[in-house]
Design a protein around this motif. Sequence first.
Motif, PDB file in Angstrom:
ATOM      1  N   THR A 127     -36.120  12.384 -36.648  1.00  0.00           N
ATOM      2  CA  THR A 127     -36.420  11.562 -37.822  1.00  0.00           C
ATOM      3  C   THR A 127     -36.093  10.109 -37.505  1.00  0.00           C
ATOM      4  N   PRO A 128     -36.791   9.169 -38.112  1.00  0.00           N
ATOM      5  CA  PRO A 128     -36.543   7.755 -37.811  1.00  0.00           C
ATOM      6  C   PRO A 128     -35.149   7.321 -38.249  1.00  0.00           C
ATOM      7  N   GLY A 129     -34.542   6.448 -37.453  1.00  0.00           N
ATOM      8  CA  GLY A 129     -33.221   5.948 -37.777  1.00  0.00           C
ATOM      9  C   GLY A 129     -33.165   5.166 -39.070  1.00  0.00           C
ATOM     10  N   THR A 130     -34.304   4.704 -39.544  1.00  0.00           N
ATOM     11  CA  THR A 130     -34.322   3.917 -40.779  1.00  0.00           C
ATOM     12  C   THR A 130     -33.878   4.718 -41.998  1.00  0.00           C
ATOM     13  N   ILE A 131     -33.907   6.052 -41.916  1.00  0.00           N
ATOM     14  CA  ILE A 131     -33.458   6.839 -43.072  1.00  0.00           C
ATOM     15  C   ILE A 131     -31.930   6.953 -43.102  1.00  0.00           C
ATOM     16  N   ARG A 132     -31.263   6.392 -42.088  1.00  0.00           N
ATOM     17  CA  ARG A 132     -29.799   6.337 -42.061  1.00  0.00           C
ATOM     18  C   ARG A 132     -29.378   4.889 -41.837  1.00  0.00           C
ATOM     19  N   PRO A 133     -29.587   4.030 -42.805  1.00  0.00           N
ATOM     20  CA  PRO A 133     -29.344   2.593 -42.602  1.00  0.00           C
ATOM     21  C   PRO A 133     -27.871   2.209 -42.561  1.00  0.00           C
ATOM     22  N   GLU A 134     -26.975   3.056 -43.073  1.00  0.00           N
ATOM     23  CA  GLU A 134     -25.545   2.728 -43.127  1.00  0.00           C
ATOM     24  C   GLU A 134     -24.739   3.790 -42.385  1.00  0.00           C
ATOM     25  N   LEU A 135     -23.543   3.401 -41.958  1.00  0.00           N
ATOM     26  CA  LEU A 135     -22.676   4.358 -41.275  1.00  0.00           C
ATOM     27  C   LEU A 135     -22.350   5.559 -42.155  1.00  0.00           C
ATOM     28  N   ALA A 136     -22.265   5.345 -43.454  1.00  0.00           N
ATOM     29  CA  ALA A 136     -22.006   6.462 -44.364  1.00  0.00           C
ATOM     30  C   ALA A 136     -23.112   7.506 -44.292  1.00  0.00           C
ATOM     31  N   ASP A 137     -24.349   7.061 -43.996  1.00  0.00           N
ATOM     32  CA  ASP A 137     -25.470   7.997 -43.867  1.00  0.00           C
ATOM     33  C   ASP A 137     -25.370   8.805 -42.578  1.00  0.00           C
ATOM     34  N   VAL A 138     -24.709   8.251 -41.571  1.00  0.00           N
ATOM     35  CA  VAL A 138     -24.519   8.946 -40.298  1.00  0.00           C
ATOM     36  C   VAL A 138     -23.346   9.917 -40.379  1.00  0.00           C
ATOM     37  N   LEU A 139     -22.295   9.508 -41.097  1.00  0.00           N
ATOM     38  CA  LEU A 139     -21.072  10.310 -41.153  1.00  0.00           C
ATOM     39  C   LEU A 139     -21.142  11.426 -42.179  1.00  0.00           C
ATOM     40  N   GLY A 140     -21.809  11.198 -43.299  1.00  0.00           N
ATOM     41  CA  GLY A 140     -21.916  12.219 -44.344  1.00  0.00           C
ATOM     42  C   GLY A 140     -20.665  12.325 -45.199  1.00  0.00           C
ATOM     43  N   GLU A 141     -20.665  13.299 -46.093  1.00  0.00           N
ATOM     44  CA  GLU A 141     -19.575  13.440 -47.058  1.00  0.00           C
ATOM     45  C   GLU A 141     -18.321  14.046 -46.439  1.00  0.00           C
ATOM     46  N   LYS A 142     -18.470  14.883 -45.414  1.00  0.00           N
ATOM     47  CA  LYS A 142     -17.321  15.496 -44.744  1.00  0.00           C
ATOM     48  C   LYS A 142     -17.402  15.197 -43.249  1.00  0.00           C
ATOM     49  N   PRO A 143     -17.045  13.950 -42.880  1.00  0.00           N
ATOM     50  CA  PRO A 143     -17.271  13.524 -41.502  1.00  0.00           C
ATOM     51  C   PRO A 143     -16.292  14.093 -40.486  1.00  0.00           C
ATOM     52  N   GLN A 144     -15.173  14.659 -40.951  1.00  0.00           N
ATOM     53  CA  GLN A 144     -14.094  15.022 -40.025  1.00  0.00           C
ATOM     54  C   GLN A 144     -13.662  16.475 -40.245  1.00  0.00           C
ATOM     55  N   PRO A 145     -14.371  17.442 -39.630  1.00  0.00           N
ATOM     56  CA  PRO A 145     -14.020  18.852 -39.832  1.00  0.00           C
ATOM     57  C   PRO A 145     -12.752  19.285 -39.104  1.00  0.00           C
ATOM     58  N   HIS A 146     -12.256  18.449 -38.195  1.00  0.00           N
ATOM     59  CA  HIS A 146     -11.043  18.789 -37.440  1.00  0.00           C
ATOM     60  C   HIS A 146     -10.058  17.628 -37.507  1.00  0.00           C
ATOM     61  N   PRO A 147      -8.766  17.892 -37.439  1.00  0.00           N
ATOM     62  CA  PRO A 147      -7.791  16.798 -37.389  1.00  0.00           C
ATOM     63  C   PRO A 147      -7.932  16.026 -36.085  1.00  0.00           C
ATOM     64  N   ALA A 148      -7.762  14.730 -36.160  1.00  0.00           N
ATOM     65  CA  ALA A 148      -7.912  13.885 -34.980  1.00  0.00           C
ATOM     66  C   ALA A 148      -6.869  14.223 -33.925  1.00  0.00           C
ATOM     67  N   GLY A 149      -7.308  14.231 -32.658  1.00  0.00           N
ATOM     68  CA  GLY A 149      -6.401  14.383 -31.547  1.00  0.00           C
ATOM     69  C   GLY A 149      -6.020  15.799 -31.189  1.00  0.00           C
ATOM     70  N   HIS A 150      -6.512  16.808 -31.919  1.00  0.00           N
ATOM     71  CA  HIS A 150      -6.090  18.188 -31.676  1.00  0.00           C
ATOM     72  C   HIS A 150      -6.979  18.944 -30.704  1.00  0.00           C
ATOM     73  N   ARG A 151      -8.237  18.515 -30.564  1.00  0.00           N
ATOM     74  CA  ARG A 151      -9.152  19.264 -29.718  1.00  0.00           C
ATOM     75  C   ARG A 151     -10.334  18.390 -29.324  1.00  0.00           C
ATOM     76  N   HIS A 152     -11.014  18.808 -28.281  1.00  0.00           N
ATOM     77  CA  HIS A 152     -12.274  18.167 -27.915  1.00  0.00           C
ATOM     78  C   HIS A 152     -13.379  18.764 -28.772  1.00  0.00           C
ATOM     79  N   HIS A 153     -14.104  17.920 -29.484  1.00  0.00           N
ATOM     80  CA  HIS A 153     -15.250  18.375 -30.275  1.00  0.00           C
ATOM     81  C   HIS A 153     -16.313  17.295 -30.167  1.00  0.00           C
ATOM     82  N   TYR A 154     -17.362  17.600 -29.424  1.00  0.00           N
ATOM     83  CA  TYR A 154     -18.400  16.619 -29.110  1.00  0.00           C
ATOM     84  C   TYR A 154     -19.000  16.049 -30.383  1.00  0.00           C
TER      85      TYR A 154
END
Length: 460
Positions: A127-154
């Motif tokens: 899909t064209p990048g224009t439909i995600r004009p802001e970082l909030a559109d890239v990150l979504g409502e739940k951007p962090q499913p894991h705690p930071a620093g605990h595991r590698h998650h691509y």
Amino acid sequence: MTTPSEELFPSTRRALLHRAATAQAEGRAPSLVAAVQRQGQPVWSGARTCVEGHAPDSDTQFRIGSITKTFTAVLVMRLRDEGLIHLDDPLEKHLPGTGVGDVTVYQLLGHSAGLGAEAPSPWWERTPGTIRPELADVLGEKPQPHPAGHRHHYSNPGYTLLGSLIEAVRGASWEEVLRREILEPLGLRRTSAQPQAPHAGGWAVHPWADVLLPEQVEDLGLMAPAGQLWSTAADLLRFAAFLVEGDERVLCAASVREMREPSAPSESGDWQSGYGLGVQVVRRGGRTLVGHTGSLPGFLAALWFSVEDDVAAVVLSNATSGPFTGEVAADLVRIVAEAEPRIPEPWRPLPEVDGQLLALTGLWYWGTHTFALKLIADRGLELRPLRAAGRGAAFRAEQDGTWTGLGGYYAGETLRVVRADDGTVDHLDLGSFVFTREPYDAGAAIPGGVDEGGWRGLGS
């Protein structure tokens, strides 16, 4: 004596062509380009195609997908080396308002920030990048499913954040900074954010029939730093040479070595792969390969190099699925490394020697464990156990007369010479461990002292 410019043996070249041809045929790829570099010089390239008379070559552009992340990581490391950021800085310090500002730059580079793997629906690669004009559109409502620093998650959104970080600090677009700071200095004239002729078209191959479907090409917008680039086999080999040796115009050798060090634990049960700072690190056939793979609809790409063998390989294909380019590139490195092993540089003595340092070399004992201390270049030292098991490391000389460990258990630890009142060497102190010239030397200042009765037999 082999020189870097010499061609490979005919048998090696045939083996490389056979591997590339097999990958194209069995993977049912419309076209496939492969190239190999040894000692910083291209030594082989080959291509296979289903179109008679129109085979691509090492100057034909293909989309390289996530290999783009390595370019983005180099730009971030440049910011660090210039003192504009620190790797342990929270994102919020330089890019406020993202909602995930507590994650660090280091965690984003190594995919340990806990962010999601993909952007929210719809499928961002198609899909064209224009439909995600802001970082909030890239990150979504739940951007962090894991705690930071605990595991590698691509995380693809993680590299979107790094691209926006670069833009915020530099005050210019990611694409402009990339062109100015990497592509132009390294002479990567055929690497670009948009396709430039000659370039391959992307195709999907039906899984159950030998028929094709053209894939659409989308501009990824904010997510460009995660996978936008187009490049050629020739350009990617030049980039591989840079990732081995560094280039003072872009990034010094010490910083590219830092990028190649694993930055986070691997997924549970996976002891054959890890991730550095913008590069993948894998074990294949007993050798360590560094680089990155990439894919976008219509394209597959892989870049691997072995520092020890000084061999790099690139494989590019214009198929959504089919040839496993990562495996093929690894095989190309193996073929050259095994058929024509690297010729070592001639041994040369040190240009000068300090008598006091030379006097430190030889046998040392940590308790009853036996070690050898060797003098190396630039006033460095190397401490190695004489038995197979044990801890050892090379040490870098510091201006204050101490040495700093460069790897393994002693990485970052301080080695210093402790002298007696008369100026003679009493012992070596390595992170509080005492090394003496004799096992439990009664004349040295060993914590806890040495039994006055000394060494004895069973009947004593």
